[in-house]
Design an enzyme around this catalytic site. Structure first.
Site, PDB file in Angstrom:
ATOM      1  CE1 TYR A 113       0.261  -9.128   2.520  1.00  0.00           C
ATOM      2  CE2 TYR A 113      -0.468 -11.377   2.089  1.00  0.00           C
ATOM      3  CZ  TYR A 113       0.535 -10.487   2.418  1.00  0.00           C
ATOM      4  OH  TYR A 113       1.816 -10.953   2.632  1.00  0.00           O
ATOM      5  N   PRO A 132       6.531 -16.100  -0.731  1.00  0.00           N
ATOM      6  CG  PRO A 132       7.554 -14.674   0.811  1.00  0.00           C
ATOM      7  CD  PRO A 132       6.720 -14.665  -0.439  1.00  0.00           C
ATOM      8  CE1 TYR A 141      -0.236 -18.165   6.542  1.00  0.00           C
ATOM      9  CE2 TYR A 141      -0.115 -19.833   4.824  1.00  0.00           C
ATOM     10  CZ  TYR A 141      -0.795 -18.819   5.462  1.00  0.00           C
ATOM     11  OH  TYR A 141      -2.035 -18.453   5.012  1.00  0.00           O
ATOM     12  CG  ASP A 161      -5.633 -10.075   7.391  1.00  0.00           C
ATOM     13  OD1 ASP A 161      -5.109  -9.435   6.461  1.00  0.00           O
ATOM     14  OD2 ASP A 161      -5.129 -11.094   7.891  1.00  0.00           O
ATOM     15  CB  ILE A 186       0.728  -3.180   5.770  1.00  0.00           C
ATOM     16  CG1 ILE A 186      -0.052  -2.585   4.583  1.00  0.00           C
ATOM     17  CG2 ILE A 186       1.872  -2.268   6.162  1.00  0.00           C
ATOM     18  CD1 ILE A 186      -0.808  -1.296   4.925  1.00  0.00           C
ATOM     19  N   GLY A 242      11.873  -5.190   8.635  1.00  0.00           N
ATOM     20  CA  GLY A 242      10.890  -6.239   8.933  1.00  0.00           C
ATOM     21  C   GLY A 242      11.530  -7.602   9.131  1.00  0.00           C
ATOM     22  CB  ALA A 287       7.626  -1.984   2.006  1.00  0.00           C
TER      23      ALA A 287
HETATM   24  P1  NDP Z   1       7.036  -7.188   8.527  1.00  0.00           P
HETATM   25  O1  NDP Z   1       5.764  -6.545   8.943  1.00  0.00           O
HETATM   26  O2  NDP Z   1       7.932  -7.739   9.555  1.00  0.00           O
HETATM   27  O3  NDP Z   1       7.893  -6.174   7.626  1.00  0.00           O
HETATM   28  C1  NDP Z   1       7.349  -5.300   6.695  1.00  0.00           C
HETATM   29  C2  NDP Z   1       8.058  -3.985   6.858  1.00  0.00           C
HETATM   30  O4  NDP Z   1       7.537  -3.049   5.898  1.00  0.00           O
HETATM   31  C3  NDP Z   1       7.830  -3.371   8.246  1.00  0.00           C
HETATM   32  O5  NDP Z   1       9.064  -2.984   8.818  1.00  0.00           O
HETATM   33  C4  NDP Z   1       6.951  -2.174   7.942  1.00  0.00           C
HETATM   34  O6  NDP Z   1       7.118  -1.078   8.835  1.00  0.00           O
HETATM   35  C5  NDP Z   1       7.422  -1.805   6.554  1.00  0.00           C
HETATM   36  N1  NDP Z   1       6.494  -0.901   5.910  1.00  0.00           N
HETATM   37  C6  NDP Z   1       5.148  -0.877   6.020  1.00  0.00           C
HETATM   38  N2  NDP Z   1       4.630   0.143   5.319  1.00  0.00           N
HETATM   39  C7  NDP Z   1       5.680   0.774   4.753  1.00  0.00           C
HETATM   40  C8  NDP Z   1       5.798   1.930   3.935  1.00  0.00           C
HETATM   41  N3  NDP Z   1       4.714   2.616   3.548  1.00  0.00           N
HETATM   42  N4  NDP Z   1       7.024   2.330   3.547  1.00  0.00           N
HETATM   43  C9  NDP Z   1       8.131   1.656   3.944  1.00  0.00           C
HETATM   44  N5  NDP Z   1       8.077   0.549   4.710  1.00  0.00           N
HETATM   45  C10 NDP Z   1       6.870   0.126   5.119  1.00  0.00           C
HETATM   46  O7  NDP Z   1       6.643  -8.297   7.489  1.00  0.00           O
HETATM   47  P2  NDP Z   1       7.523  -9.497   6.917  1.00  0.00           P
HETATM   48  O8  NDP Z   1       8.959  -9.185   7.025  1.00  0.00           O
HETATM   49  O9  NDP Z   1       7.014 -10.729   7.495  1.00  0.00           O
HETATM   50  O10 NDP Z   1       7.093  -9.461   5.391  1.00  0.00           O
HETATM   51  C11 NDP Z   1       7.910  -8.892   4.368  1.00  0.00           C
HETATM   52  C12 NDP Z   1       7.206  -9.066   3.038  1.00  0.00           C
HETATM   53  O11 NDP Z   1       6.952 -10.449   2.823  1.00  0.00           O
HETATM   54  C13 NDP Z   1       5.856  -8.358   3.003  1.00  0.00           C
HETATM   55  O12 NDP Z   1       5.675  -7.806   1.727  1.00  0.00           O
HETATM   56  C14 NDP Z   1       4.871  -9.479   3.248  1.00  0.00           C
HETATM   57  O13 NDP Z   1       3.636  -9.203   2.671  1.00  0.00           O
HETATM   58  C15 NDP Z   1       5.575 -10.651   2.568  1.00  0.00           C
HETATM   59  N6  NDP Z   1       5.182 -11.949   3.083  1.00  0.00           N
HETATM   60  C16 NDP Z   1       5.434 -12.318   4.378  1.00  0.00           C
HETATM   61  C17 NDP Z   1       5.076 -13.583   4.805  1.00  0.00           C
HETATM   62  C18 NDP Z   1       5.343 -14.058   6.180  1.00  0.00           C
HETATM   63  O14 NDP Z   1       4.983 -15.189   6.470  1.00  0.00           O
HETATM   64  N7  NDP Z   1       5.952 -13.282   7.039  1.00  0.00           N
HETATM   65  C19 NDP Z   1       4.411 -14.543   3.922  1.00  0.00           C
HETATM   66  C20 NDP Z   1       4.220 -14.056   2.596  1.00  0.00           C
HETATM   67  C21 NDP Z   1       4.597 -12.812   2.209  1.00  0.00           C
HETATM   68  P3  NDP Z   1       6.107  -0.963  10.118  1.00  0.00           P
HETATM   69  O15 NDP Z   1       6.359  -2.181  10.945  1.00  0.00           O
HETATM   70  O16 NDP Z   1       6.523   0.333  10.750  1.00  0.00           O
HETATM   71  O17 NDP Z   1       4.712  -0.938   9.542  1.00  0.00           O
END
Ligand code: NDP
Length: 245
Positions: free
Chosen positions: A151, A181, A183, A92, A89, A13, A87
């Site tokens: 969430y 985090p 945004y 919303d 998702i 991610g 990890a």
């Molecule tokens: P991303 O969606 O880019 O990354 C999350 C990753 O988790 C994706 O690659 C996704 O795969 C993977 N994933 C989802 N479900 C599963 C599962 N069941 N098993 C293994 N992997 C899984 O999000 P971010 O990198 O932006 O966020 C990372 C973390 O930070 C998350 O927990 C998010 O809630 C948190 N966060 C992010 C913020 C932001 O502004 N970006 C702000 C606050 C918190 P796939 O894409 O295939 O679903």
């Protein structure tokens, strides 16, 4: 001496990728993700700074798969010293429109995933008397957010999980913390409607959206030697968007 082993869930991610790169400076890193898209995995592997970062596909909601993964990594590389549960998702909808399936999916991945992976990594940490667990929460778990009862509940729950596990492991050389985090410029926030995103950014006291590196550096600090005395903490990294005691 071999570097310590770090496991990063959600490693493909936006945040997970940068956390992997940051930790790879002083860890042998294993990135864990769903890998539902083979082309995405290949593109990820080809990125600069990914030399030496191993990728393993695993669904963090699958307890048996997490157990097998932890066993495999320990057998090949030795003990896992560092676990970052990133990890996550979003699904919303306002509560009136929120389908049970989307409530459950979000709780299962964001909260359940940390439970499953932590429980299979913990035994090794306890046996060695050393470990670092960092759970990636969210500002929305601290403040709540319109359309995110699922969430926000998962992320607030994640910090309850952090504090409880921190108490269970504090005397055993293991620290457990949450990084929340604000945004951050990733796909997850690029999916927010442009006008809403602009409004959010204009309300951030430091005057900019966060970058993945802002989070990865704090995670790395919590996984490093200078943070032994920090456990059960929730570290907000949000440009001053939310301040509290
Ligand atoms: P991303 O969606 O880019 O990354 C999350 C990753 O988790 C994706 O690659 C996704 O795969 C993977 N994933 C989802 N479900 C599963 C599962 N069941 N098993 C293994 N992997 C899984 O999000 P971010 O990198 O932006 O966020 C990372 C973390 O930070 C998350 O927990 C998010 O809630 C948190 N966060 C992010 C913020 C932001 O502004 N970006 C702000 C606050 C918190 P796939 O894409 O295939 O679903």
């Amino acid at each position: 001496m071999n570097p310590p082993v770090a496991l990063v869930t959600g490693g493909l991610g936006g945040l997970g990728t940068t956390i992997c790169q940051q930790l790879a400076r002083d860890h042998l890193v294993v990135a864990v993700d769903l890998a539902s898209d083979a082309a995405r995995v290949d593109a990820w592997r080809a990125r600069d700074g990914h030399e030496g970062i191993e990728f393993i596909a695993c669904d963090v909601t699958d307890d048996a798969a997490c157990a097998a993964l932890a066993k495999d990594v320990q057998a090949r590389h030795g003990g896992i010293r560092t676990l970052v549960n990133a990890a996550g998702i979003t699904r919303d909808a306002t509560l009136r429109k929120l389908e049970p399936e989307h409530w459950e999916d979000v709780i299962r991945v964001n909260l359940g995933g940390a439970y499953h992976m932590s429980r299979h990594v913990l035994e090794g940490m306890l046996a060695r008397g050393e470990g670092r667990i960092v759970n990636i929460g969210s500002i929305n778990g601290q403040t709540g957010q319109f359309g995110q009862t699922n969430y926000a509940a998962a992320k607030a729950g994640l910090h309850g999980f952090t504090m409880s596990l921190a108490r269970e492991t504090a005397s055993k050389g293991i620290t457990v913390n949450t990084v929340s985090p604000g945004y951050i410029d990733t796909e997850m926030t690029r999916a927010i409607r442009e006008d809403i995103r602009e409004r959010i950014v204009s309300s951030i006291p430091v005057g900019r959206i966060g970058q993945p590196e802002d989070i990865a550096r704090v995670v790395s600090f919590l996984c490093g030697p200078g943070s032994d005395y920090i456990t059960g903490a929730n570290i907000p990294v949000n440009g001053g968007l939310f301040m509290s005691f």
